[in-house]
Scaffold this active site. Sequence first.
Site, PDB file in Angstrom:
ATOM      1  N   LEU A   1      11.769  -6.742  -0.075  1.00 29.75           N
ATOM      2  CA  LEU A   1      11.233  -6.894   1.287  1.00 29.75           C
ATOM      3  C   LEU A   1      11.639  -5.730   2.187  1.00 29.75           C
ATOM      4  CD1 LEU A   1      11.985 -10.729   1.452  1.00 29.75           C
ATOM      5  CD2 LEU A   1       9.911  -9.572   0.654  1.00 29.75           C
TER       6      LEU A   1
ATOM      7  N   TRP B   1       0.811  -1.230   0.000  1.00 27.55           N
ATOM      8  CA  TRP B   1       0.000   0.000   0.000  1.00 27.55           C
ATOM      9  C   TRP B   1       0.839   1.272   0.000  1.00 27.55           C
ATOM     10  CZ3 TRP B   1       1.838   2.529   4.097  1.00 27.55           C
ATOM     11  CH2 TRP B   1       2.374   1.746   5.148  1.00 27.55           C
ATOM     12  N   ASN B   2       2.160   1.173   0.244  1.00 30.65           N
ATOM     13  CA  ASN B   2       2.910   2.430   0.425  1.00 30.65           C
ATOM     14  C   ASN B   2       3.210   3.144  -0.896  1.00 30.65           C
ATOM     15  OD1 ASN B   2       4.795   0.496  -0.263  1.00 30.65           O
ATOM     16  ND2 ASN B   2       6.385   1.287   1.085  1.00 30.65           N
TER      17      ASN B   2
ATOM     18  N   SER C   1       6.475  -7.132   3.332  1.00 28.28           N
ATOM     19  CA  SER C   1       7.294  -7.431   4.515  1.00 28.28           C
ATOM     20  C   SER C   1       8.140  -8.691   4.315  1.00 28.28           C
ATOM     21  CB  SER C   1       6.381  -7.621   5.722  1.00 28.28           C
ATOM     22  OG  SER C   1       5.535  -8.720   5.507  1.00 28.28           O
TER      23      SER C   1
ATOM     24  N   LYS D   1      -2.280  -8.858  -7.484  1.00 26.82           N
ATOM     25  CA  LYS D   1      -3.106  -8.642  -6.287  1.00 26.82           C
ATOM     26  C   LYS D   1      -2.597  -7.402  -5.563  1.00 26.82           C
ATOM     27  CE  LYS D   1      -3.131  -9.418  -1.998  1.00 26.82           C
ATOM     28  NZ  LYS D   1      -3.935  -8.286  -1.487  1.00 26.82           N
ATOM     29  N   PRO D   2      -3.364  -6.321  -5.614  1.00 23.74           N
ATOM     30  CA  PRO D   2      -2.917  -5.109  -4.921  1.00 23.74           C
ATOM     31  C   PRO D   2      -3.246  -5.206  -3.425  1.00 23.74           C
ATOM     32  CG  PRO D   2      -5.025  -4.698  -5.990  1.00 23.74           C
ATOM     33  CD  PRO D   2      -4.666  -6.137  -6.293  1.00 23.74           C
ATOM     34  N   ALA D   3      -2.619  -4.346  -2.632  1.00 22.73           N
ATOM     35  CA  ALA D   3      -2.930  -4.299  -1.194  1.00 22.73           C
ATOM     36  C   ALA D   3      -4.382  -3.863  -1.018  1.00 22.73           C
ATOM     37  CB  ALA D   3      -1.995  -3.325  -0.505  1.00 22.73           C
ATOM     38  N   SER D   4      -5.048  -4.438  -0.039  1.00 26.27           N
ATOM     39  CA  SER D   4      -6.471  -4.135   0.154  1.00 26.27           C
ATOM     40  C   SER D   4      -6.707  -2.712   0.658  1.00 26.27           C
ATOM     41  CB  SER D   4      -7.091  -5.136   1.126  1.00 26.27           C
ATOM     42  OG  SER D   4      -7.018  -6.424   0.554  1.00 26.27           O
TER      43      SER D   4
ATOM     44  N   CYS E   1      10.300   1.447   2.204  1.00 23.59           N
ATOM     45  CA  CYS E   1      11.294   0.473   2.641  1.00 23.59           C
ATOM     46  C   CYS E   1      12.709   0.998   2.500  1.00 23.59           C
ATOM     47  CB  CYS E   1      11.114  -0.830   1.876  1.00 23.59           C
ATOM     48  SG  CYS E   1      10.929  -0.546   0.132  1.00 23.59           S
TER      49      CYS E   1
HETATM   50  P1  ADP Z   1       2.753  -4.504   5.003  1.00 23.95           P
HETATM   51  O1  ADP Z   1       3.135  -4.870   6.410  1.00 23.95           O
HETATM   52  O2  ADP Z   1       3.598  -3.474   4.381  1.00 23.95           O
HETATM   53  O3  ADP Z   1       1.282  -4.308   4.788  1.00 23.95           O
HETATM   54  P2  ADP Z   1       2.564  -7.162   3.932  1.00 23.95           P
HETATM   55  O4  ADP Z   1       3.725  -8.015   3.580  1.00 23.95           O
HETATM   56  O5  ADP Z   1       1.708  -7.585   5.073  1.00 23.95           O
HETATM   57  O6  ADP Z   1       3.202  -5.728   4.135  1.00 23.95           O
HETATM   58  O7  ADP Z   1       1.629  -6.950   2.685  1.00 23.95           O
HETATM   59  C1  ADP Z   1       2.105  -6.708   1.395  1.00 23.95           C
HETATM   60  C2  ADP Z   1       1.174  -7.377   0.413  1.00 23.95           C
HETATM   61  O8  ADP Z   1       1.133  -8.775   0.694  1.00 23.95           O
HETATM   62  C3  ADP Z   1      -0.276  -6.906   0.466  1.00 23.95           C
HETATM   63  O9  ADP Z   1      -0.814  -6.928  -0.848  1.00 23.95           O
HETATM   64  C4  ADP Z   1      -0.923  -7.960   1.321  1.00 23.95           C
HETATM   65  O10 ADP Z   1      -2.301  -8.034   1.056  1.00 23.95           O
HETATM   66  C5  ADP Z   1      -0.193  -9.185   0.847  1.00 23.95           C
HETATM   67  N1  ADP Z   1      -0.248 -10.305   1.792  1.00 23.95           N
HETATM   68  C6  ADP Z   1      -0.301 -10.262   3.130  1.00 23.95           C
HETATM   69  N2  ADP Z   1      -0.386 -11.491   3.646  1.00 23.95           N
HETATM   70  C7  ADP Z   1      -0.372 -12.372   2.620  1.00 23.95           C
HETATM   71  C8  ADP Z   1      -0.423 -13.796   2.488  1.00 23.95           C
HETATM   72  N3  ADP Z   1      -0.486 -14.589   3.535  1.00 23.95           N
HETATM   73  N4  ADP Z   1      -0.399 -14.321   1.243  1.00 23.95           N
HETATM   74  C9  ADP Z   1      -0.306 -13.525   0.165  1.00 23.95           C
HETATM   75  N5  ADP Z   1      -0.257 -12.194   0.220  1.00 23.95           N
HETATM   76  C10 ADP Z   1      -0.284 -11.601   1.422  1.00 23.95           C
END
Ligand code: ADP
Length: 483
Positions: free
Chosen positions: A256, A156-157, A234, A180-183, A289
């Site tokens: 990452l 999302w950043n 992450s 798949k974008p961040a929700s 990051c």
């Molecule tokens: P942040 O802490 O920066 O939100 P994340 O690694 O949690 O970073 O999320 C980055 C992306 O990974 C987002 O699109 C998130 O929806 C996705 N994501 C988080 N968990 C999972 C998972 N278990 N499997 C696949 N994608 C994931």
Amino acid sequence: MQLKDPQLLRQQAYIDGQWLDADSGQTIAVNNPATGEIIGHVPKMGRAETRRAIEAAEKALPAWRALTAKERANKLRRWFELLMENQDDLGRLMTLEQGKPLAEAKGEIAYAASFIEWFAEEAKRVYGDVIPGHQPDKRLIVIKQPIGVTAAITPWNFPAAMITRKAGPALAAGCTMVIKPASQTPFSALALVELAERAGIPKGVLSVVTGSAGEVGGELTSNPIVRKLSFTGSTEIGRQLMAECAQDIKKVSLELGGNAPFIVFDDADLDAAVEGALISKYRNNGQTCVCANRIYVQDGVYDAFAEKLIAAVGKLKIGNGLEDGTTTGPLIDEKAVAKVQEHIADAVNKGAKLALGGKPHALGGTFFEPTILVDVPKTAAVAKEETFGPLAPLFRFKDEAEVIAMANDTEFGLASYFYARDLGRVFRVAEALEYGMVGINTGLISNEVAPFGGVKASGLGREGSKYGIEDYLEIKYMCLGGI
Ligand code: ADP
């Protein structure tokens, strides 16, 4: 919503050239982090819809791959132009869902578009090799071919740039892609594919599936049709996705977490170092990051640097990113606020002193005061973990060897920065830092022509630059005998 082109706010996912709802009819609400208001909804899709997107990408692959590089480049070029023509709307949409100031959001759109432009050009330069043969009757030839169906999971950043940095090289190389974008920030992604469609990118070549991270991500990593995954996010999730991809030996590119050191030596230009620290630390409110996470200042200039930095950070204007003059928006969510607070409390408990800020901002919500801590001990959590927020911890050091050891004492290795003028020191330190990127006398290093990426637990592969397209190509060696 005050967009010049209201069609850019898409509340459906884009699969195989169609705008669709989830099979279940379920949706995810997207809120504005500056106001807490819901700005719209996107479908909460799962495995079945993701499978359809992957199958569409497989179907679209032969025709897309068969185009000449120039034909693909022309479509990408048109996409780049549409991104720039719609920069205001795309920036506004991003500020609404992400919170960054409008000028910064528009800057990200230009940055995002630059990857499409760059890789449209690079598409034509996927050269192979002719290798001098090992036997007189043989000729050895190497060609590069697109990997095939690829997937991207993005954070999302940087809601637009993290997509184009992957989709640009993928499509240029002749791959197809499911994203798949961040929700938290799906609208930027959906607006991008709306424009890709207008640019003539054929159906199925690029799909965006919104929904459950576990389900959509799980299908992307387990479906054998997908030959490569590119992920930005992450380290924890990256590690998990890499393990899931191990099953089919899928290629992975991972961008990452970081824990960037920012080092100021006695011979640095202090005003330049303050300016660099401000950009590197507080851009996107500390949520990148490559943000400086730990600021190491040599004894001789420590107090002067701290004083100048406090004065500069004190001038930041916190507020809604759509308001004129705002330099710093809210944090993305409550979890982000909690992390910043945790790092401040931990450092203060271990002896650090609060020099500026330190608490949630009077504006409420997820706004947080830009914070500076001085005399932070090496044992503080912030020395090892990424804060991802507006906290600048200042550590004191005596000499080069000591600071290099401290800077490298982390599992991460993405970006690093230092300010110095002695030429010998510049080379010694740059070579000794165990990082994929080193900013020397600058706090801003990202652009489309340079290789972005990390070492150690910060990732695999490079994005942008002539190297970025390699992540989407396979090498094929042909041995011609009987000549
Ligand atoms: P942040 O802490 O920066 O939100 P994340 O690694 O949690 O970073 O999320 C980055 C992306 O990974 C987002 O699109 C998130 O929806 C996705 N994501 C988080 N968990 C999972 C998972 N278990 N499997 C696949 N994608 C994931």
